[in-house]
Design a protein around this motif. Structure first.
Motif, PDB file in Angstrom:
ATOM      1  N   GLN A 246      42.625  76.271 -18.033  1.00  0.00           N
ATOM      2  CA  GLN A 246      44.007  75.819 -17.869  1.00  0.00           C
ATOM      3  C   GLN A 246      44.958  76.993 -17.987  1.00  0.00           C
ATOM      4  O   GLN A 246      44.774  77.867 -18.843  1.00  0.00           O
ATOM      5  CB  GLN A 246      44.371  74.778 -18.935  1.00  0.00           C
ATOM      6  CG  GLN A 246      43.885  73.380 -18.629  1.00  0.00           C
ATOM      7  CD  GLN A 246      44.620  72.328 -19.454  1.00  0.00           C
ATOM      8  OE1 GLN A 246      44.858  72.524 -20.639  1.00  0.00           O
ATOM      9  NE2 GLN A 246      44.991  71.234 -18.828  1.00  0.00           N
TER      10      GLN A 246
ATOM     11  N   LYS B 183      47.789  83.592 -12.351  1.00  0.00           N
ATOM     12  CA  LYS B 183      46.475  83.389 -11.757  1.00  0.00           C
ATOM     13  C   LYS B 183      45.413  84.208 -12.464  1.00  0.00           C
ATOM     14  O   LYS B 183      45.641  85.351 -12.838  1.00  0.00           O
ATOM     15  CB  LYS B 183      46.492  83.792 -10.273  1.00  0.00           C
ATOM     16  CG  LYS B 183      45.239  83.399  -9.515  1.00  0.00           C
ATOM     17  CD  LYS B 183      45.072  84.207  -8.255  1.00  0.00           C
ATOM     18  CE  LYS B 183      44.412  85.526  -8.549  1.00  0.00           C
ATOM     19  NZ  LYS B 183      44.008  86.235  -7.314  1.00  0.00           N
TER      20      LYS B 183
ATOM     21  N   TYR C 220      42.013  80.524 -10.342  1.00  0.00           N
ATOM     22  CA  TYR C 220      42.629  79.434 -11.094  1.00  0.00           C
ATOM     23  C   TYR C 220      44.130  79.714 -11.184  1.00  0.00           C
ATOM     24  O   TYR C 220      44.531  80.842 -11.523  1.00  0.00           O
ATOM     25  CB  TYR C 220      42.032  79.324 -12.498  1.00  0.00           C
ATOM     26  CG  TYR C 220      40.595  78.869 -12.498  1.00  0.00           C
ATOM     27  CD1 TYR C 220      39.549  79.795 -12.392  1.00  0.00           C
ATOM     28  CD2 TYR C 220      40.273  77.523 -12.591  1.00  0.00           C
ATOM     29  CE1 TYR C 220      38.239  79.390 -12.386  1.00  0.00           C
ATOM     30  CE2 TYR C 220      38.951  77.099 -12.587  1.00  0.00           C
ATOM     31  CZ  TYR C 220      37.943  78.044 -12.485  1.00  0.00           C
ATOM     32  OH  TYR C 220      36.629  77.632 -12.478  1.00  0.00           O
TER      33      TYR C 220
END
Length: 115
Positions: free
Chosen positions: A2, A96, A104
């Protein structure tokens, strides 16, 4: 994995903002972290990056000398200090990470530079 950005907002030209990207779910201290931005009607573009230990930083020409990327590996967080902001810096800013050949992204935080 996350990534959660925060710190965006409305600021006048010449002003400053500090963005944060809090991460979880991976060993943050082992990975390069990057900031990107996307303005309305434009493609997402690279803004700044920082090596895993923080010793190497790199910037897009458009922000060099005005933006500073940093990280706190103890807090799993990467920062983007933005000074001397211009109207053309208006965009959604994303952090990122790239893990095992997969990118991600966070959800982004809006930065608006306007008088």
């Amino acid at each position: 994995v996350q990534l959660v950005e925060s710190g965006g907002g409305l600021v006048q030209p010449g002003g400053s903002l500090r963005l944060s990207c809090a991460t979880s779910g991976f060993t943050f201290s082992l990975y390069v972290m990057n900031w990107y931005r996307q303005a309305p009607g434009k493609e997402r573009e690279f803004v700044a990056g920082i090596s895993s230990a923080g010793g190497t930083r790199y910037y897009a020409d458009s922000v060099k000398g005005r933006f500073t990327v940093s990280r706190d590996n103890a807090k799993n967080t990467v920062f983007l200090q933005m000074n001397s902001l211009k109207a053309e810096d208006t965009a959604v800013y994303y952090c990122k990470s790239r893990l095992m050949s997969q990118d991600y992204w966070g959800q982004g935080t809006q930065v608006t530079v306007s008088s």
